[in-house]
Design an enzyme around this catalytic site. Structure first.
Site: not given
Lengths: 426, 426
Positions: A152, A160-161, A163, A213, A224
Site C-alpha cells: 500500500s 485516510l481509510g 483499513s 471493517e 470508508d
C-alpha cells in the site's frame, strides 16, 4: 477458458472533504476516494492447501500460514451465506466466528522457524482475512490454498481509510477466488459506480468489506468501505450514503502534519464543547452541514471548472474556521494553511483534526512548477506531501491476461501506473 | 447656591464584546463601556453671548466661534421640546434644523484671523454642538454663551465609540447648562444605570445623544450612545437594549492593529457571503447569537470569577473563529492572537474586523508583570495597546465644587484620575 492463477486487486483510500465531526451528530458529510493512494493485494493460487498472508507494511517480516482445513467452517451457516449474497440487507455479523478465529490467528506463526511477535493490530488484519475466507469458502474453487501479498502507498492510521481499502481488496479477491462474483469484463474508464442492484458484484464487495471493517473497528460508519469500493465522492447522512452525481476529479495536495491523530480524543473534545454550549455548537454543525449541501449543489450547478474551484475554496475556508471554532484545529494545520495561502491555495484539515492531515485544493490553473514550490516549502518545515486526485476509481482488478510475478509486484513502486489494464466492476 | 460657572463631563467609549456582524442580521450582540478610555468636555460660562468650540483632537488648532443670536431657533418647536423631554418615545429628528445649520457651521471660522480649512468631519462635530444647543436653548439659563473644550484619550474612528462619547458629553453638558436636568447628587460609586424612568436625566441624555449620533452617522444603531450613557454592559437585539444585570468589570488589553478599519466594506463582504451561502452563514449568525446569550447566562450563573473568566475565554475563541469564517479576519488580528496566546491569553477582534482593534481578556490571575511582557511583545511588532476595563461608569459629571482651569484641564493626561469627585446621574 482456464481459471486464473492469480488476481491483482487495488482499492483507494478516502478523504473527508467536508463535514467531519458534524457527521457524528447526524449532519451530512462528503468523502471522496483518493486516486493513487491505494492498497494493492496480489492473490496467487496454491496447490498445498495453505493460506499464506504477507503484511510487510504492518511490520510482519515473515508470512503467516494456516492450513485451509484448520478453519471453523461449522460456524458459518451455508444457507444464510447464499441468502445474504442476494439480499440488499446488511449482512449479520458473525461474532461467534470471530471468537473462534482468535487462537487460530496466532497459529499462523507456528510454521515459522523464528517466532515473531504479532501485535494486536497485526492480529486484527489477519482476523479479517480468515473471517472473510471462512465465511466465503465454498467447494467450487479450483484453488487449493493461496498466497496473499499486501502492499500500500497509503499511510496507516492517518485517517485516510487504509483499513477500508485493505478490507475492500480482501473482500474482492476472496469473492473472486471463491466463485461468488465474476471477473469484470468492463474496460478501463468505465467507472459506473451506481449504488443500485443489491446483488451486483459492487454491492457484494461493499457489504463484505463492511463486515471486514467491523472486525477492525467494531462500529464503523460504512463510509470508508463505500468510498473505497465505489470510488468518486459520497454524501453521507445518518448511515445513508448517496453518490455525488456529476462529481469530477479534483486535484489536492495532501499534507501530513506528522502530529499524531487521536480521533477518539478529538471527538470527545467536541462532545464536551457541545454539552457546554449546545446553542452555539449546534448551529456550527448546521453551518458545516450547509457546506456539504452547498458542495452537492455546486457540483451539479453546471458552473465552469474555474467557478467550481473558486467556490470549493470558499467552502474550504468556511469549513476550516468552523472546525477551528470546535477546538479541533492545531498550530501545525494553521502553519500548512499559511504556507499554502502564500501560494494562493486554500487548505483545511481532513478527518478528526488536532494534527493529522491537511487537504489543499490544487485548482486547474496551478502549474506543476508552483506545486513543486509549495511542496518544497512544506517539506522544509518537516511536513510530508502527497499530490493526489480525489474522486477516482473505486476497487479495480487487473486484466487476468497480464502476468505478474510476486517479485514484479513487490518491487513496483507505483503499481497503478506500472500495470495497465485495470478493470472495474459494474 | 449660586449657579455653577463650569461643568466637566466625561463619557466612556465602548467595545463590542460579542456579536459583531450577526447584529446586522437581527441577532443579539453585547457591548460594554470602556473604563478609562473616555471623552472629556469642559463647559465654561461666558458673558459675551458667544459659543466657542475647541476641537484640537480633530485637528482644529483654532476655536470655532458663533454668536448665540445667529442660531435658527425658529426651526425648533418649543412645545415639542417640552413634550419630548417627558416622553419615552424616540425624539423626532429635526432635518430642517440640520439643513439650516450647514452654512452657520462654516461661519464659526469668520472670527479667526487665519482662516483654517474645516473638513467634513470637523463640520459634523460642530453641527452636533449647534444642533443640540439650538434644540435645547431656553431663556432660563444664567449663562450668556460658553466655551467648550473637548479632549479624549479614545482613538477616533477605531470603532471604540468616540463619536458617541462626544455626543453624550455634549448632550449632558447642554442639558445641564440649559436647565433641563439637575446636577447629580449621587456619590461616586453609585452606578445605578437602570434603563427605567423615561424622564430620568439618564434617559434624556441618552435620547439627545442619539439625536447627536444621527447628525454624525445618519442611521446609528443606538448601542454606542446607550453604552456611553449608562456604562456597564448592554445586550442589544433588533434595536432593543437591555442592561446585562450582574455584569462585573472585566480587564482587557485593547490592541490597535493599526490596519485601517472600513466597516462599510466588511459589512458588505459578509452580505455577499450571506447571499451566496445563506444555509451556511445563517447558522453561523445563530451560533454567534448563542455566544451572546451564553455570555448573559454565564454572568448570572453565580460562578466564581475564575470560572467566569475560563468560560469567557472559550466564548472569545468561538467568536474569533466564527468571525474568521465570515471572512472579516485579518493576518494582523491573527498575529495579535498568536502573541497573546503565547502568554495563555485569549483574543478576538472587536468591531467590524479586517483590521481595527483586538480584545484580549486579562483574567484576574494575570500579573502586571505578565501584562507588561505581552504589551512589550505587541509593541515590538508595531501594535498599540491600551490596558482597560470594560463595564465601568457611564457619563459622569465632576463635583461642581472642584475648580478646574482650562489650562489644568488641557494639561491633564488622564483627567479621570486627576480630578476626584465624579458624580453620576440616576
Amino acid at each position: 477458458m482456464s481459471s486464473p492463477t492469480h488476481y491483482l486487486i487495488s482499492a483507494p483510500g478516502k478523504v473527508i472533504l467536508f463535514g467531519e465531526h458534524a457527521v457524528v451528530y447526524g449532519k451530512t458529510a462528503i468523502a471522496g476516494s483518493l486516486d493513487g493512494l491505494r492498497t494493492y493485494v496480489l492473490f496467487e493460487k496454491r496447490e498445498d492447501g495453505l493460506l499464506e498472508l504477507n503484511l510487510p507494511k504492518l511490520g510482519l517480516h515473515l508470512p503467516l500460514l494456516w492450513p485451509t482445513s484448520a478453519l471453523p467452517y461449522s460456524k458459518v451457516a451455508a444457507v444464510s451465506k447464499v441468502a445474504d449474497n442476494n439480499s440488499s440487507q446488511e449482512l449479520a455479523f458473525n461474532e461467534e466466528l470471530l471468537k473462534e478465529l482468535k487462537p487460530i490467528v496466532l497459529d499462523g506463526n507456528v510454521k515459522n522457524k523464528d517466532i515473531q511477535e504479532i501485535n494486536e493490530f497485526q492480529q486484527i488484519a489477519a482476523s479479517v482475512f480468515l473471517y472473510l475466507y471462512t465465511s466465503l469458502e465454498d467447494k467450487q474453487t479450483s484453488w487449493n490454498g493461496m498466497t496473499v501479498h499486501v502492499i500500500s502507498n497509503l499511510p496507516v492510521g492517518a485517517g485516510l481509510g487504509s483499513s477500508a481499502s485493505y478490507s475492500v481488496c480482501l473482500a474482492t479477491g476472496l469473492l473472486l477466488v471463491l466463485g461468488h462474483i465474476p471477473i469484470p469484463n468492463s474496460n478501463e474508464g468505465n467507472t459506473d459506480s451506481s449504488f443500485s442492484g443489491s446483488s451486483s458484484p459492487m454491492n457484494l464487495i461493499n457489504r463484505w468489506a463492511f463486515q471486514a471493517e467491523k472486525v477492525i473497528h467494531g462500529t464503523p460508519s460504512g463510509i470508508d468501505n463505500a468510498v473505497s469500493t465505489y470510488g468518486g465522492a459520497v454524501s453521507f447522512t445518518k448511515g445513508e450514503m448517496e453518490n455525488v452525481i456529476g462529481f469530477q476529479l479534483l486535484r489536492f495536495l495532501l499534507t501530513s502534519t506528522k502530529v499524531p491523530r487521536d480521533t477518539r480524543a478529538q471527538v470527545a473534545k467536541v462532545r464536551v464543547l457541545y454539552d457546554k454550549y449546545p446553542h452555539i455548537v449546534d448551529p456550527i454543525f448546521e453551518a458545516i452541514e450547509g457546506i456539504s449541501l452547498s458542495f452537492n449543489e455546486i457540483v451539479n450547478s453546471g458552473a465552469s471548472q474555474s467557478e467550481l474551484n473558486k467556490k470549493f475554496e470558499e467552502l474550504i475556508d468556511l469549513n476550516h474556521y468552523l472546525l477551528n471554532s470546535l477546538g479541533v484545529g492545531h498550530s501545525s494545520i494553521d502553519r500548512v494553511r499559511e504556507i499554502t495561502a502564500q501560494h494562493s491555495l486554500h487548505s483545511k484539515l481532513t478527518g478528526a483534526g488536532g494534527g493529522g492531515c491537511v487537504l489543499t485544493l490544487l485548482r486547474d490553473d496551478v502549474t506543476s512548477d508552483e506545486i513543486t514550490k509549495v511542496k518544497s516549502a512544506l517539506a522544509t518545515l518537516g511536513f510530508e506531501c502527497f499530490e493526489t486526485q480525489v474522486g477516482g476509481n473505486g476497487v479495480s482488478v487487473i486484466d487476468s491476461s497480464v502476468t505478474i510475478s510476486k517479485q514484479e509486484f513487490l518491487s513496483s513502486e507505483n503499481v497503478q501506473q506500472h500495470f495497465s489494464g485495470w478493470k472495474h466492476f459494474t
